[in-house]
Write a protein that holds these residues in place. Structure first.
Motif, mmCIF file in Angstrom:
data_model
loop_
_atom_site.group_PDB
_atom_site.id
_atom_site.type_symbol
_atom_site.label_atom_id
_atom_site.label_comp_id
_atom_site.label_asym_id
_atom_site.label_seq_id
_atom_site.Cartn_x
_atom_site.Cartn_y
_atom_site.Cartn_z
ATOM 1 N N SER A 163 26.988 30.051 48.815
ATOM 2 C CA SER A 163 25.862 30.177 49.787
ATOM 3 C C SER A 163 25.030 31.215 49.642
ATOM 4 O O SER A 163 25.324 32.522 49.498
ATOM 5 C CB SER A 163 26.638 30.181 51.281
ATOM 6 N N VAL A 164 23.782 31.090 49.797
ATOM 7 C CA VAL A 164 22.855 32.155 49.734
ATOM 8 C C VAL A 164 21.884 31.880 50.685
ATOM 9 O O VAL A 164 21.132 30.590 50.557
ATOM 10 C CB VAL A 164 22.137 32.051 48.275
ATOM 11 N N SER A 165 21.367 32.803 51.411
ATOM 12 C CA SER A 165 20.560 32.614 52.464
ATOM 13 C C SER A 165 19.133 32.467 51.977
ATOM 14 O O SER A 165 18.742 32.942 50.611
ATOM 15 C CB SER A 165 20.487 33.987 53.577
ATOM 16 N N GLN A 166 18.436 31.629 52.757
ATOM 17 C CA GLN A 166 16.803 31.202 52.421
ATOM 18 C C GLN A 166 16.135 32.681 52.810
ATOM 19 O O GLN A 166 16.528 33.330 53.673
ATOM 20 C CB GLN A 166 16.181 30.112 53.071
ATOM 21 N N PRO A 167 14.948 33.189 52.043
ATOM 22 C CA PRO A 167 14.443 32.301 50.974
ATOM 23 C C PRO A 167 14.965 32.534 49.553
ATOM 24 O O PRO A 167 14.518 32.020 48.637
ATOM 25 C CB PRO A 167 13.157 32.972 50.951
ATOM 26 N N TYR A 168 16.164 33.439 49.390
ATOM 27 C CA TYR A 168 16.689 33.691 48.083
ATOM 28 C C TYR A 168 17.215 32.563 47.485
ATOM 29 O O TYR A 168 17.114 32.577 46.087
ATOM 30 C CB TYR A 168 17.879 34.858 48.503
ATOM 31 N N ALA A 169 17.711 31.444 48.210
ATOM 32 C CA ALA A 169 18.394 30.462 47.472
ATOM 33 C C ALA A 169 17.138 29.643 46.587
ATOM 34 O O ALA A 169 17.381 29.230 45.687
ATOM 35 C CB ALA A 169 19.016 29.220 48.575
ATOM 36 N N ASP A 170 15.907 29.463 47.247
ATOM 37 C CA ASP A 170 14.964 28.771 46.408
ATOM 38 C C ASP A 170 14.565 29.687 45.581
ATOM 39 O O ASP A 170 14.199 29.104 44.282
ATOM 40 C CB ASP A 170 13.854 28.638 47.346
ATOM 41 N N LEU A 171 14.360 30.906 45.618
ATOM 42 C CA LEU A 171 14.107 31.734 44.590
ATOM 43 C C LEU A 171 15.272 31.626 43.327
ATOM 44 O O LEU A 171 14.548 31.941 42.136
ATOM 45 C CB LEU A 171 13.929 33.283 44.979
ATOM 46 N N ILE A 172 16.364 31.651 43.742
ATOM 47 C CA ILE A 172 17.104 31.567 42.549
ATOM 48 C C ILE A 172 16.857 30.014 41.841
ATOM 49 O O ILE A 172 16.847 30.073 40.606
ATOM 50 C CB ILE A 172 18.537 31.468 43.175
ATOM 51 N N ILE A 173 16.845 29.181 42.696
ATOM 52 C CA ILE A 173 16.596 27.698 41.806
ATOM 53 C C ILE A 173 15.306 27.475 41.164
ATOM 54 O O ILE A 173 15.321 26.980 40.053
ATOM 55 C CB ILE A 173 16.629 26.568 43.073
ATOM 56 N N ASN A 174 14.335 28.194 41.733
ATOM 57 C CA ASN A 174 12.950 28.266 40.906
ATOM 58 C C ASN A 174 12.910 29.322 39.845
ATOM 59 O O ASN A 174 12.133 29.517 39.159
ATOM 60 C CB ASN A 174 11.929 28.461 41.834
ATOM 61 N N GLY A 175 14.241 30.120 39.667
ATOM 62 C CA GLY A 175 14.108 31.030 38.576
ATOM 63 C C GLY A 175 13.492 32.264 38.673
ATOM 64 O O GLY A 175 13.297 33.132 37.643
ATOM 65 N N LYS A 176 13.089 32.768 40.088
ATOM 66 C CA LYS A 176 12.347 33.859 40.138
ATOM 67 C C LYS A 176 13.204 35.008 40.668
ATOM 68 O O LYS A 176 13.032 36.140 40.585
ATOM 69 C CB LYS A 176 11.374 33.615 41.373
ATOM 70 N N LYS A 177 14.707 34.783 40.993
ATOM 71 C CA LYS A 177 15.536 35.438 41.062
ATOM 72 C C LYS A 177 16.792 35.289 40.203
ATOM 73 O O LYS A 177 17.282 34.453 40.563
ATOM 74 C CB LYS A 177 15.958 35.289 42.915
ATOM 75 N N ILE A 178 16.948 36.090 39.370
ATOM 76 C CA ILE A 178 18.041 35.684 38.386
ATOM 77 C C ILE A 178 19.323 36.395 38.510
ATOM 78 O O ILE A 178 20.320 36.312 37.918
ATOM 79 C CB ILE A 178 17.359 36.029 36.991
ATOM 80 N N ILE A 179 19.244 37.505 39.421
ATOM 81 C CA ILE A 179 20.738 38.170 39.811
ATOM 82 C C ILE A 179 20.825 37.980 41.167
ATOM 83 O O ILE A 179 20.056 38.371 42.274
ATOM 84 C CB ILE A 179 20.562 39.619 39.441
ATOM 85 N N GLU A 180 21.950 37.699 41.710
ATOM 86 C CA GLU A 180 22.366 37.382 43.179
ATOM 87 C C GLU A 180 23.425 38.674 43.376
ATOM 88 O O GLU A 180 24.297 38.687 42.636
ATOM 89 C CB GLU A 180 23.207 36.135 43.256
#
Length: 100
Positions: A5-22
């Motif tokens: 589980s990842v809060s938005q907007p970070y979840a979308d950023l991960i799926i879109n490849g803009k956030k590569i480290i959680e």
């Protein structure tokens, strides 16, 4: 299948490849495909800071799948700051020492 589980907007950023480290406070030995779940909470401050329209974000659903291929342990604040463009976290999250 595992799910993170990842809060938005970070979840979308991960799926879109803009956030590569959680960042997380805990480590994992898991490697492989993992679903990304966007819970009901949206981080308004992050949307404002990153220029994201929160009305476009999906919440309460699984929004995609990623692969966890490694975990990076951050031993210093300097290391965390060097990767800021990869995890997009603010200093409030710099206590999180593991980057998936």
């Amino acid at each position: 299948m595992k799910c993170l589980s990842v809060s938005q907007p970070y979840a979308d950023l991960i799926i879109n490849g803009k956030k590569i480290i959680e960042l997380r406070t805990w480590n994992t030995k898991f490697r492989g495909e993992c679903l990304i779940h966007a819970p009901m909470r949206i981080k308004d401050e992050a949307c404002d800071r990153l220029g994201i329209d929160k009305s476009s974000l999906r919440i309460g659903v699984i929004i995609g799948k990623v692969e966890i291929y490694d975990v990076k342990k951050y031993d210093s604040l300097e290391e965390l700051k060097k990767d800021k463009d990869k995890h997009l976290a603010i200093e409030e999250f710099f206590r999180h020492r593991y980057g998936f």
